[in-house]
Design a protein around this motif. Structure first.
Motif, PDB file in Angstrom:
ATOM      1  N   GLY A 122       0.768  -1.232   0.000  1.00  0.00           N
ATOM      2  CA  GLY A 122       0.000   0.000   0.000  1.00  0.00           C
ATOM      3  C   GLY A 122       0.803   1.287   0.000  1.00  0.00           C
ATOM      4  N   PHE A 123       2.106   1.209  -0.096  1.00  0.00           N
ATOM      5  CA  PHE A 123       2.947   2.400  -0.181  1.00  0.00           C
ATOM      6  C   PHE A 123       4.241   1.992  -0.860  1.00  0.00           C
ATOM      7  CE2 PHE A 123       3.680   0.380   3.915  1.00  0.00           C
ATOM      8  CZ  PHE A 123       5.064   0.277   3.979  1.00  0.00           C
ATOM      9  N   ASP A 124       4.975   2.971  -1.351  1.00  0.00           N
ATOM     10  CA  ASP A 124       6.258   2.678  -1.986  1.00  0.00           C
ATOM     11  C   ASP A 124       7.306   2.393  -0.922  1.00  0.00           C
ATOM     12  OD1 ASP A 124       5.236   2.994  -4.516  1.00  0.00           O
ATOM     13  OD2 ASP A 124       5.778   5.106  -4.645  1.00  0.00           O
ATOM     14  N   PHE A 125       8.110   1.382  -1.183  1.00  0.00           N
ATOM     15  CA  PHE A 125       9.106   0.911  -0.234  1.00  0.00           C
ATOM     16  C   PHE A 125      10.398   0.670  -0.995  1.00  0.00           C
ATOM     17  CE2 PHE A 125      11.062  -2.861   1.839  1.00  0.00           C
ATOM     18  CZ  PHE A 125      11.299  -2.326   3.092  1.00  0.00           C
ATOM     19  N   ASP A 126      11.510   1.178  -0.464  1.00  0.00           N
ATOM     20  CA  ASP A 126      12.806   0.937  -1.089  1.00  0.00           C
ATOM     21  C   ASP A 126      13.319  -0.421  -0.655  1.00  0.00           C
ATOM     22  OD1 ASP A 126      12.855   3.343  -2.437  1.00  0.00           O
ATOM     23  OD2 ASP A 126      13.798   4.395  -0.763  1.00  0.00           O
ATOM     24  N   PHE A 127      13.452  -1.315  -1.616  1.00  0.00           N
ATOM     25  CA  PHE A 127      13.875  -2.691  -1.360  1.00  0.00           C
ATOM     26  C   PHE A 127      15.046  -2.996  -2.271  1.00  0.00           C
ATOM     27  CE2 PHE A 127      13.344  -7.370  -1.737  1.00  0.00           C
ATOM     28  CZ  PHE A 127      13.277  -7.707  -0.401  1.00  0.00           C
ATOM     29  N   PHE A 128      16.253  -3.030  -1.716  1.00  0.00           N
ATOM     30  CA  PHE A 128      17.478  -3.249  -2.487  1.00  0.00           C
ATOM     31  C   PHE A 128      17.533  -2.305  -3.697  1.00  0.00           C
ATOM     32  CE2 PHE A 128      17.203  -7.136  -0.041  1.00  0.00           C
ATOM     33  CZ  PHE A 128      18.506  -7.292   0.367  1.00  0.00           C
ATOM     34  N   ASP A 129      17.412  -1.016  -3.421  1.00  0.00           N
ATOM     35  CA  ASP A 129      17.539   0.050  -4.411  1.00  0.00           C
ATOM     36  C   ASP A 129      16.456   0.037  -5.480  1.00  0.00           C
ATOM     37  OD1 ASP A 129      19.817   1.005  -3.100  1.00  0.00           O
ATOM     38  OD2 ASP A 129      21.094  -0.410  -4.192  1.00  0.00           O
ATOM     39  N   LYS A 130      15.318  -0.590  -5.199  1.00  0.00           N
ATOM     40  CA  LYS A 130      14.162  -0.556  -6.087  1.00  0.00           C
ATOM     41  C   LYS A 130      12.984  -0.032  -5.287  1.00  0.00           C
ATOM     42  CE  LYS A 130      15.432  -4.690  -8.670  1.00  0.00           C
ATOM     43  NZ  LYS A 130      15.003  -6.047  -9.005  1.00  0.00           N
ATOM     44  N   SER A 131      12.140   0.754  -5.926  1.00  0.00           N
ATOM     45  CA  SER A 131      10.935   1.229  -5.275  1.00  0.00           C
ATOM     46  C   SER A 131       9.799   0.277  -5.651  1.00  0.00           C
ATOM     47  CB  SER A 131      10.608   2.653  -5.723  1.00  0.00           C
ATOM     48  OG  SER A 131       9.467   3.109  -5.042  1.00  0.00           O
ATOM     49  N   ILE A 132       9.201  -0.370  -4.644  1.00  0.00           N
ATOM     50  CA  ILE A 132       8.147  -1.347  -4.896  1.00  0.00           C
ATOM     51  C   ILE A 132       6.943  -1.038  -4.018  1.00  0.00           C
ATOM     52  CG2 ILE A 132       9.763  -3.164  -5.574  1.00  0.00           C
ATOM     53  CD1 ILE A 132       9.398  -4.354  -2.775  1.00  0.00           C
ATOM     54  N   ASP A 133       5.767  -1.552  -4.401  1.00  0.00           N
ATOM     55  CA  ASP A 133       4.568  -1.376  -3.589  1.00  0.00           C
ATOM     56  C   ASP A 133       3.932  -2.715  -3.206  1.00  0.00           C
ATOM     57  OD1 ASP A 133       3.439  -2.192  -5.966  1.00  0.00           O
ATOM     58  OD2 ASP A 133       2.234  -0.389  -6.259  1.00  0.00           O
ATOM     59  N   SER A 134       4.593  -3.818  -3.561  1.00  0.00           N
ATOM     60  CA  SER A 134       4.140  -5.158  -3.194  1.00  0.00           C
ATOM     61  C   SER A 134       5.351  -6.034  -2.904  1.00  0.00           C
ATOM     62  CB  SER A 134       3.346  -5.804  -4.327  1.00  0.00           C
ATOM     63  OG  SER A 134       2.170  -5.091  -4.598  1.00  0.00           O
ATOM     64  N   LEU A 135       5.160  -6.994  -2.032  1.00  0.00           N
ATOM     65  CA  LEU A 135       6.189  -7.992  -1.764  1.00  0.00           C
ATOM     66  C   LEU A 135       5.650  -9.355  -2.166  1.00  0.00           C
ATOM     67  CD1 LEU A 135       7.482  -7.061   1.802  1.00  0.00           C
ATOM     68  CD2 LEU A 135       8.655  -6.725  -0.356  1.00  0.00           C
ATOM     69  N   PHE A 136       6.536 -10.223  -2.546  1.00  0.00           N
ATOM     70  CA  PHE A 136       6.184 -11.606  -2.817  1.00  0.00           C
ATOM     71  C   PHE A 136       6.889 -12.446  -1.766  1.00  0.00           C
ATOM     72  CE2 PHE A 136       5.857  -9.289  -6.731  1.00  0.00           C
ATOM     73  CZ  PHE A 136       4.665  -9.729  -7.271  1.00  0.00           C
ATOM     74  N   ILE A 137       6.170 -13.409  -1.211  1.00  0.00           N
ATOM     75  CA  ILE A 137       6.792 -14.325  -0.255  1.00  0.00           C
ATOM     76  C   ILE A 137       6.542 -15.742  -0.732  1.00  0.00           C
ATOM     77  CG2 ILE A 137       6.485 -12.750   1.691  1.00  0.00           C
ATOM     78  CD1 ILE A 137       4.345 -14.826   2.713  1.00  0.00           C
TER      79      ILE A 137
END
Length: 147
Positions: A57-72
């Motif tokens: 639901g928001f932009d998140f910096d994940f290993f130098d990428k801006s993402i709005d969803s995670l996969f598990i």
């Protein structure tokens, strides 16, 4: 001498890689309490080696990428793409085990996977829970006891 040089060089690169990460780990110790009002990812379906999407639901910096969803995946790998992680630099491994729904053999799910997003924008916390999960090897070797 060559072995010492090789080992020193290898550990130096490992150190440089670890220092290059911008994440900070904080560890607390407390009594386990299941998530309340969480969103189930498996929705009562049995699972083994499954992949789920969490819209944060928001932009998140994940290993130098801006993402709005995670996969598990159900083995404890968090990543930013819809396919299995093939490079340790693009994933996060809070734990890495071959987990399975303990209801797998009965056909009725007994292990819920869920998440909860709490807090005000800018201070939100995403919690993940693998509740009552088993280990695949216990089923494979016949040592599982789902009771």
């Amino acid at each position: 001498m060559k072995l010492k040089t090789l080992l020193f060089t290898s550990f130096s690169f490992l150190y440089l890689y670890a220092v290059g990460q911008s994440y900070q780990l904080t560890v607390d110790s407390d009594v386990y309490v299941s998530l309340e009002n969480s969103t189930s990812l498996n929705d009562g379906m049995i699972w083994d080696d499954s992949i789920y999407t969490i819209p944060i639901g928001f932009d998140f910096d994940f290993f130098d990428k801006s993402i709005d969803s995670l996969f598990i995946d159900t083995n404890g790998v968090i990543f930013d793409q819809s396919e299995e992680v093939s490079d340790i630099a693009s994933g996060f491994f809070p734990f890495l085990n071959d987990l399975i729904d303990i209801g797998f053999e009965s056909g009725v799910s007994a292990s819920n996977i869920s998440y909860l997003l709490e807090g005000e924008p800018g201070n939100q916390v995403l919690s993940l829970e693998w509740n009552n999960s088993g280990f695949y090897d216990d089923y494979y070797y016949g040592t599982a006891n789902p009771n």
